[in-house]
Design a protein around this motif. Structure first.
Motif, mmCIF file in Angstrom:
data_model
loop_
_atom_site.group_PDB
_atom_site.id
_atom_site.type_symbol
_atom_site.label_atom_id
_atom_site.label_comp_id
_atom_site.label_asym_id
_atom_site.label_seq_id
_atom_site.Cartn_x
_atom_site.Cartn_y
_atom_site.Cartn_z
ATOM 1 N N GLY A 75 0.807 -1.213 0.000
ATOM 2 C CA GLY A 75 0.000 0.000 0.000
ATOM 3 C C GLY A 75 0.838 1.259 0.000
ATOM 4 O O GLY A 75 1.994 1.271 -0.411
ATOM 5 N N VAL A 76 0.240 2.338 0.508
ATOM 6 C CA VAL A 76 0.867 3.651 0.521
ATOM 7 C C VAL A 76 1.465 3.920 1.898
ATOM 8 O O VAL A 76 0.798 3.748 2.917
ATOM 9 C CB VAL A 76 -0.158 4.759 0.187
ATOM 10 C CG1 VAL A 76 0.471 6.137 0.290
ATOM 11 C CG2 VAL A 76 -0.749 4.537 -1.194
ATOM 12 N N TYR A 130 6.312 -0.616 -0.905
ATOM 13 C CA TYR A 130 5.355 0.462 -0.673
ATOM 14 C C TYR A 130 5.428 1.529 -1.760
ATOM 15 O O TYR A 130 6.490 1.801 -2.304
ATOM 16 C CB TYR A 130 5.634 1.166 0.670
ATOM 17 C CG TYR A 130 5.208 0.385 1.876
ATOM 18 C CD1 TYR A 130 3.921 0.506 2.389
ATOM 19 C CD2 TYR A 130 6.090 -0.474 2.514
ATOM 20 C CE1 TYR A 130 3.535 -0.208 3.504
ATOM 21 C CE2 TYR A 130 5.722 -1.189 3.628
ATOM 22 C CZ TYR A 130 4.431 -1.055 4.121
ATOM 23 O OH TYR A 130 4.047 -1.765 5.224
ATOM 24 N N GLU A 131 4.291 2.136 -2.035
ATOM 25 C CA GLU A 131 4.244 3.382 -2.781
ATOM 26 C C GLU A 131 4.443 4.458 -1.719
ATOM 27 O O GLU A 131 3.707 4.492 -0.735
ATOM 28 C CB GLU A 131 2.888 3.556 -3.456
ATOM 29 C CG GLU A 131 2.711 4.884 -4.134
ATOM 30 C CD GLU A 131 1.291 5.107 -4.629
ATOM 31 O OE1 GLU A 131 1.004 6.264 -4.971
ATOM 32 O OE2 GLU A 131 0.484 4.174 -4.651
ATOM 33 N N CYS A 156 4.694 8.347 -0.282
ATOM 34 C CA CYS A 156 4.351 9.750 -0.391
ATOM 35 C C CYS A 156 5.162 10.449 0.698
ATOM 36 O O CYS A 156 4.948 10.190 1.880
ATOM 37 C CB CYS A 156 2.853 9.934 -0.173
ATOM 38 S SG CYS A 156 2.315 11.645 -0.318
ATOM 39 N N ILE A 176 -0.906 13.603 -0.777
ATOM 40 C CA ILE A 176 -1.554 12.301 -0.574
ATOM 41 C C ILE A 176 -2.712 12.084 -1.547
ATOM 42 O O ILE A 176 -3.021 10.954 -1.902
ATOM 43 C CB ILE A 176 -1.982 12.109 0.892
ATOM 44 C CG1 ILE A 176 -2.319 10.654 1.151
ATOM 45 C CG2 ILE A 176 -3.115 13.030 1.262
ATOM 46 C CD1 ILE A 176 -2.543 10.312 2.586
ATOM 47 N N GLU A 177 -3.365 13.156 -1.976
ATOM 48 C CA GLU A 177 -4.385 13.114 -3.022
ATOM 49 C C GLU A 177 -5.444 12.040 -2.803
ATOM 50 O O GLU A 177 -5.770 11.267 -3.698
ATOM 51 C CB GLU A 177 -3.721 12.928 -4.382
ATOM 52 C CG GLU A 177 -2.752 14.030 -4.738
ATOM 53 C CD GLU A 177 -1.968 13.759 -5.993
ATOM 54 O OE1 GLU A 177 -2.115 12.676 -6.597
ATOM 55 O OE2 GLU A 177 -1.193 14.640 -6.381
ATOM 56 N N ARG A 204 -5.409 9.241 -1.340
ATOM 57 C CA ARG A 204 -4.982 7.855 -1.137
ATOM 58 C C ARG A 204 -4.989 7.544 0.355
ATOM 59 O O ARG A 204 -4.694 8.394 1.179
ATOM 60 C CB ARG A 204 -3.586 7.635 -1.712
ATOM 61 C CG ARG A 204 -3.568 7.785 -3.226
ATOM 62 C CD ARG A 204 -2.183 7.699 -3.772
ATOM 63 N NE ARG A 204 -1.508 8.968 -3.439
ATOM 64 C CZ ARG A 204 -0.241 9.207 -3.680
ATOM 65 N NH1 ARG A 204 0.511 8.282 -4.221
ATOM 66 N NH2 ARG A 204 0.297 10.370 -3.374
ATOM 67 N N VAL A 205 -5.328 6.329 0.699
ATOM 68 C CA VAL A 205 -5.391 5.916 2.100
ATOM 69 C C VAL A 205 -4.070 5.249 2.479
ATOM 70 O O VAL A 205 -3.720 4.205 1.929
ATOM 71 C CB VAL A 205 -6.565 4.936 2.338
ATOM 72 C CG1 VAL A 205 -6.598 4.498 3.788
ATOM 73 C CG2 VAL A 205 -7.881 5.575 1.920
ATOM 74 N N PRO A 206 -3.331 5.847 3.407
ATOM 75 C CA PRO A 206 -2.043 5.259 3.800
ATOM 76 C C PRO A 206 -2.228 4.033 4.680
ATOM 77 O O PRO A 206 -3.171 3.955 5.468
ATOM 78 C CB PRO A 206 -1.361 6.390 4.579
ATOM 79 C CG PRO A 206 -2.478 7.224 5.090
ATOM 80 C CD PRO A 206 -3.581 7.121 4.082
ATOM 81 N N THR A 207 -1.319 3.083 4.521
ATOM 82 C CA THR A 207 -1.313 1.907 5.389
ATOM 83 C C THR A 207 -0.225 2.009 6.445
ATOM 84 O O THR A 207 -0.218 1.232 7.402
ATOM 85 C CB THR A 207 -1.098 0.617 4.568
ATOM 86 O OG1 THR A 207 0.114 0.733 3.827
ATOM 87 C CG2 THR A 207 -2.253 0.371 3.629
#
Length: 76
Positions: free
Chosen positions: A5-6, A29-30, A32, A44-45, A47-50
């Protein structure tokens, strides 16, 4: 296996931010990354961070604790 995830990396120190980013990218990970809380919320636009690695004492109006509170409110 699912993608990790992010991950967010918020650190005013360029070297610390780069090191954390490199490790997280290797783990799949992607990432940000940014040096302030304000910047990270622009990037972050939606996107839900993990995962979030956040320095407590950040420059700007938002502290690291403010960033974590905002993330919790947005994505709980």
């Amino acid at each position: 296996m699912a993608e990790p995830g992010v991950a967010l990396v918020v650190d005013h120190d360029d070297a610390g931010r780069l090191t954390a980013t490199e490790v997280l990218v290797r783990l799949g990970y992607e990432v940000c990354a940014g040096e302030t809380g304000e910047l990270i919320f622009e990037r972050i636009e939606g996107r839900v961070p993990t995962l979030a690695i956040v320095e407590v004492e950040l420059p700007g109006a938002l502290s690291g604790l403010d960033v974590l509170r905002e993330l919790h409110e947005r994505f709980e």
